[in-house]
Motif scaffolding. Structure first.
Motif, short mmCIF file in Angstrom:
data_model
loop_
_atom_site.label_atom_id
_atom_site.label_comp_id
_atom_site.label_asym_id
_atom_site.label_seq_id
_atom_site.Cartn_x
_atom_site.Cartn_y
_atom_site.Cartn_z
N TRP A 99 0.86 -1.19 0.00
CA TRP A 99 0.00 0.00 0.00
C TRP A 99 0.89 1.23 0.00
CZ3 TRP A 99 -5.37 -0.61 1.89
CH2 TRP A 99 -6.09 0.60 1.88
N ASN A 100 0.67 2.15 -0.94
CA ASN A 100 1.40 3.43 -0.91
C ASN A 100 0.44 4.55 -1.33
OD1 ASN A 100 1.27 3.46 -3.75
ND2 ASN A 100 3.19 2.30 -3.90
N ASP A 101 0.94 5.78 -1.45
CA ASP A 101 0.08 6.92 -1.76
C ASP A 101 -0.51 6.86 -3.16
OD1 ASP A 101 0.43 7.97 0.73
OD2 ASP A 101 2.08 9.29 0.16
N ALA A 102 0.17 6.17 -4.08
CA ALA A 102 -0.31 6.12 -5.46
C ALA A 102 -1.36 5.02 -5.66
CB ALA A 102 0.84 5.89 -6.42
N GLY A 103 -1.25 3.94 -4.89
CA GLY A 103 -2.19 2.84 -5.08
C GLY A 103 -1.83 1.62 -4.26
N ILE A 104 -2.37 0.49 -4.68
CA ILE A 104 -2.18 -0.77 -3.97
C ILE A 104 -1.69 -1.80 -4.98
CG2 ILE A 104 -3.33 -2.57 -2.62
CD1 ILE A 104 -5.43 -0.48 -1.86
N ILE A 105 -0.70 -2.58 -4.57
CA ILE A 105 -0.18 -3.66 -5.43
C ILE A 105 -0.48 -4.98 -4.73
CG2 ILE A 105 1.86 -4.68 -6.48
CD1 ILE A 105 3.09 -1.84 -6.45
N VAL A 106 -1.16 -5.86 -5.46
CA VAL A 106 -1.51 -7.18 -4.93
C VAL A 106 -0.72 -8.21 -5.72
CG1 VAL A 106 -3.37 -8.85 -4.62
CG2 VAL A 106 -3.82 -6.42 -4.29
N ARG A 107 0.05 -9.02 -4.99
CA ARG A 107 0.85 -10.10 -5.62
C ARG A 107 0.32 -11.44 -5.14
NH1 ARG A 107 4.85 -6.30 -4.22
NH2 ARG A 107 5.77 -5.31 -6.06
N GLY A 108 0.31 -12.40 -6.06
CA GLY A 108 -0.16 -13.73 -5.69
C GLY A 108 0.13 -14.73 -6.79
N SER A 109 -0.54 -15.88 -6.69
CA SER A 109 -0.32 -16.94 -7.67
C SER A 109 -1.61 -17.71 -7.90
CB SER A 109 0.78 -17.89 -7.18
OG SER A 109 0.40 -18.45 -5.93
N ILE A 110 -1.64 -18.38 -9.07
CA ILE A 110 -2.77 -19.25 -9.41
C ILE A 110 -2.20 -20.62 -9.71
CG2 ILE A 110 -4.65 -19.69 -11.02
CD1 ILE A 110 -4.94 -16.73 -11.42
N ALA A 111 -2.70 -21.62 -8.98
CA ALA A 111 -2.23 -22.98 -9.19
C ALA A 111 -3.14 -23.65 -10.21
CB ALA A 111 -2.24 -23.75 -7.87
N ASP A 112 -2.75 -23.51 -11.50
CA ASP A 112 -3.52 -24.12 -12.57
C ASP A 112 -2.67 -24.08 -13.83
OD1 ASP A 112 -5.58 -25.29 -13.97
OD2 ASP A 112 -7.12 -23.97 -13.13
N ARG A 113 -3.14 -24.74 -14.88
CA ARG A 113 -2.39 -24.70 -16.13
C ARG A 113 -2.31 -23.27 -16.65
NH1 ARG A 113 -6.02 -28.75 -19.23
NH2 ARG A 113 -7.25 -26.98 -18.65
N SER A 114 -1.30 -23.01 -17.42
CA SER A 114 -0.98 -21.66 -17.83
C SER A 114 -2.15 -20.97 -18.56
CB SER A 114 0.25 -21.69 -18.73
OG SER A 114 0.54 -20.41 -19.20
N GLU A 115 -2.73 -21.66 -19.52
CA GLU A 115 -3.79 -21.04 -20.33
C GLU A 115 -5.04 -20.76 -19.48
OE1 GLU A 115 -6.62 -22.37 -23.98
OE2 GLU A 115 -4.54 -23.06 -24.05
N ARG A 116 -5.43 -21.74 -18.71
CA ARG A 116 -6.63 -21.56 -17.86
C ARG A 116 -6.37 -20.51 -16.78
NH1 ARG A 116 -9.76 -25.33 -13.93
NH2 ARG A 116 -11.69 -24.18 -13.95
N ALA A 117 -5.17 -20.49 -16.21
CA ALA A 117 -4.83 -19.50 -15.18
C ALA A 117 -4.87 -18.09 -15.76
CB ALA A 117 -3.45 -19.81 -14.61
N THR A 118 -4.40 -17.93 -17.01
CA THR A 118 -4.44 -16.62 -17.65
C THR A 118 -5.87 -16.15 -17.85
OG1 THR A 118 -2.38 -17.17 -18.80
CG2 THR A 118 -3.62 -15.31 -19.65
N ARG A 119 -6.75 -17.06 -18.29
CA ARG A 119 -8.16 -16.71 -18.46
C ARG A 119 -8.81 -16.34 -17.12
NH1 ARG A 119 -8.81 -21.18 -21.89
NH2 ARG A 119 -9.91 -22.23 -20.23
#
Length: 200
Positions: A131-151
């Motif tokens: 969290w900073n004055d300009a905005g919020i950055i959320v980092r994480g991961s998706i455990a799934d195949r690449s194409e489905r995770a992108t969708r």
């Protein structure tokens, strides 16, 4: 044909009839003149009572006005003090409102996390929130195949952009970093939420 009687001719009566019938008073029990006098007297009495009542109301109203004007004059100094205090309170309230607008949070952490958790796909894990004055950055991961995770990730970001609770706060929500990793079964992502009016 009956002859009209001459008043000078002697009749069986012992004296001459000298009555002038037009000048004699009425022989009714209640005379017309009396009734007219009663009606006009009643109207005059009612008008007199009504005028007296109006005079009383007028006098009473003037007395009340004079009394209130006297009270206003007696309390004029107190009224000036109250007006001065109201102006001071208005100045202080403006200062408090200005201070609150500077320090109030644009977004409460609990409500932001609630919105993220409410819309998050089941396969998504959120690892870090900055969290900073300009905005919020959320980092994480998706455990799934690449194409489905992108969708899934694209659909989630679109859902966040259309969220009625987030639209008034953020001018832009977008993906800034996507990493498919070496194995391809874990997609790392970074979503940035930019505030509408960033603090300087």
């Amino acid at each position: 044909m009956k002859r009209s009687r001459d008043p000078l001719i002697l009749s069986p009566h012992w004296h001459v009839d000298c009555r002038i019938e037009a000048d004699l008073p009425e022989d009714n029990i209640v005379g017309t003149r009396f009734l007219i006098n009663v009606v006009f007297t009643a109207v005059a009495v009612v008008a007199l009572i009504f005028s007296g009542w109006l005079g009383y109301v007028n006098l009473n109203l003037r007395h009340q006005i004079r009394d209130w004007e006297q009270r206003i004059n007696e309390n004029r100094a107190e009224v000036r003090d109250i007006q001065r205090m109201q102006q001071e309170y208005a100045v202080e309230a403006a200062k408090i409102d200005q201070a609150y607008s500077l320090v109030r949070p644009r977004l409460y952490v609990s409500s932001f996390l609630l919105n993220l958790g409410r819309t998050r796909p089941e396969q998504m894990a959120i690892d870090q929130i900055e969290w900073n004055d300009a905005g919020i950055i959320v980092r994480g991961s998706i455990a799934d195949r690449s194409e489905r995770a992108t969708r899934l990730l694209g659909g989630y970001v679109e859902q966040l952009r259309k969220d009625e609770k987030l639209i008034p706060i953020f001018r832009d929500i977008g993906l800034t970093d996507v990493d498919r990793g070496a194995t391809g079964d874990m997609l790392k992502f970074e979503i940035i939420f930019r505030f509408r009016n960033p603090k300087t």
